[in-house]
Design a protein around this motif. Sequence first.
Motif, mmCIF file in Angstrom:
data_model
loop_
_atom_site.group_PDB
_atom_site.id
_atom_site.type_symbol
_atom_site.label_atom_id
_atom_site.label_comp_id
_atom_site.label_asym_id
_atom_site.label_seq_id
_atom_site.Cartn_x
_atom_site.Cartn_y
_atom_site.Cartn_z
ATOM 1 N N LYS A 183 0.760 -1.280 0.464
ATOM 2 C CA LYS A 183 0.282 -0.094 0.692
ATOM 3 C C LYS A 183 0.929 1.027 0.247
ATOM 4 O O LYS A 183 1.533 1.538 1.208
ATOM 5 C CB LYS A 183 -0.755 0.097 1.213
ATOM 6 N N VAL A 240 0.973 5.243 0.016
ATOM 7 C CA VAL A 240 0.221 7.292 -0.282
ATOM 8 C C VAL A 240 1.342 8.667 -0.593
ATOM 9 O O VAL A 240 2.269 8.261 -0.433
ATOM 10 C CB VAL A 240 -0.048 7.126 1.498
ATOM 11 N N LYS A 241 0.151 8.573 -2.155
ATOM 12 C CA LYS A 241 1.356 9.703 -3.037
ATOM 13 C C LYS A 241 1.734 10.783 -1.725
ATOM 14 O O LYS A 241 0.788 11.059 -0.924
ATOM 15 C CB LYS A 241 0.871 10.052 -4.444
ATOM 16 N N VAL A 242 3.074 11.249 -2.219
ATOM 17 C CA VAL A 242 3.219 12.428 -1.042
ATOM 18 C C VAL A 242 3.734 13.795 -2.266
ATOM 19 O O VAL A 242 4.771 12.696 -3.049
ATOM 20 C CB VAL A 242 4.520 11.904 -0.241
ATOM 21 N N LEU A 246 8.474 6.285 -4.281
ATOM 22 C CA LEU A 246 7.876 5.551 -3.453
ATOM 23 C C LEU A 246 7.946 4.325 -2.726
ATOM 24 O O LEU A 246 7.821 3.775 -1.705
ATOM 25 C CB LEU A 246 5.763 5.189 -3.842
ATOM 26 N N TRP A 302 9.111 2.054 0.421
ATOM 27 C CA TRP A 302 8.148 0.932 1.156
ATOM 28 C C TRP A 302 9.223 -0.029 1.253
ATOM 29 O O TRP A 302 8.346 -0.768 2.152
ATOM 30 C CB TRP A 302 6.985 0.203 -0.221
ATOM 31 N N ASN A 338 -5.528 -1.412 -6.740
ATOM 32 C CA ASN A 338 -7.018 -0.611 -6.183
ATOM 33 C C ASN A 338 -8.128 -1.625 -6.970
ATOM 34 O O ASN A 338 -9.264 -0.763 -7.148
ATOM 35 C CB ASN A 338 -6.955 0.843 -6.754
ATOM 36 N N GLU A 386 -5.169 8.446 -8.728
ATOM 37 C CA GLU A 386 -5.412 7.798 -7.542
ATOM 38 C C GLU A 386 -4.072 8.722 -6.455
ATOM 39 O O GLU A 386 -2.692 8.169 -6.752
ATOM 40 C CB GLU A 386 -5.774 6.318 -7.512
ATOM 41 N N ASP A 387 -4.536 8.929 -5.119
ATOM 42 C CA ASP A 387 -3.124 9.218 -4.370
ATOM 43 C C ASP A 387 -3.033 7.895 -3.800
ATOM 44 O O ASP A 387 -1.622 8.001 -2.777
ATOM 45 C CB ASP A 387 -3.933 10.423 -3.602
ATOM 46 N N THR A 388 -3.725 6.761 -3.412
ATOM 47 C CA THR A 388 -3.151 6.172 -2.470
ATOM 48 C C THR A 388 -3.408 4.527 -2.715
ATOM 49 O O THR A 388 -4.491 4.353 -3.908
ATOM 50 C CB THR A 388 -4.218 5.641 -0.792
ATOM 51 N N GLU A 427 -3.007 0.257 -3.516
ATOM 52 C CA GLU A 427 -3.326 -0.484 -2.766
ATOM 53 C C GLU A 427 -2.564 -1.984 -4.370
ATOM 54 O O GLU A 427 -2.866 -1.774 -5.086
ATOM 55 C CB GLU A 427 -4.650 -1.413 -2.335
#
Length: 163
Positions: free
Chosen positions: A84, A86-88, A114, A118, A137, A153-155, A157
């Motif tokens: 998972k 999450v974009k920064v 990212l 991870w 996702n 998408e910002d998140t 999976e």
Amino acid sequence: AFPMAQVPTSDRIAFCCTFAPTAPSPAMGNACCTNDASAANETKDKQLTSDAVKIMQAEEVVDATVKGADTKAVAKPTAQFTIKLVKVPGLRLGVDVDLTDGICLVVDKVNPGLVEEWNKKHPDKVVHAGDKILSVNGTQGNAQQMTEVCKAEDTLEMLVQRE
């Protein structure tokens, strides 16, 4: 003793029978020309042939067992895990992927971003080159659609598969 493993399987019976030592009969001056000696040699040859066949059958069982063991030892289990992300702002996804098969995203290279972050935080679920991203996702089966989800998408999976 000559190592039987070096003799091709098809030649082992002939090898065992042709080169098996037979003792000449001392009663005839070391000549094997009597009916008794011939019958004894024929019986001995049959026994050697039978023994050779048993040896070959046993070796085939061992060979099959060893080959089966090698195959199982070499075969790698397929592992799947979920990551998972999450974009920064200012931080890229950090992964080059190949869309060639059209079904999944094949990781070509992990770059700074990212995915690399991870990997540092989750050493038990590290994404490597060669891994396949099977879904993003919930989107699966279409590599192009999965890349669109990654952009929008910002998140994220992702279901990752390693073989």
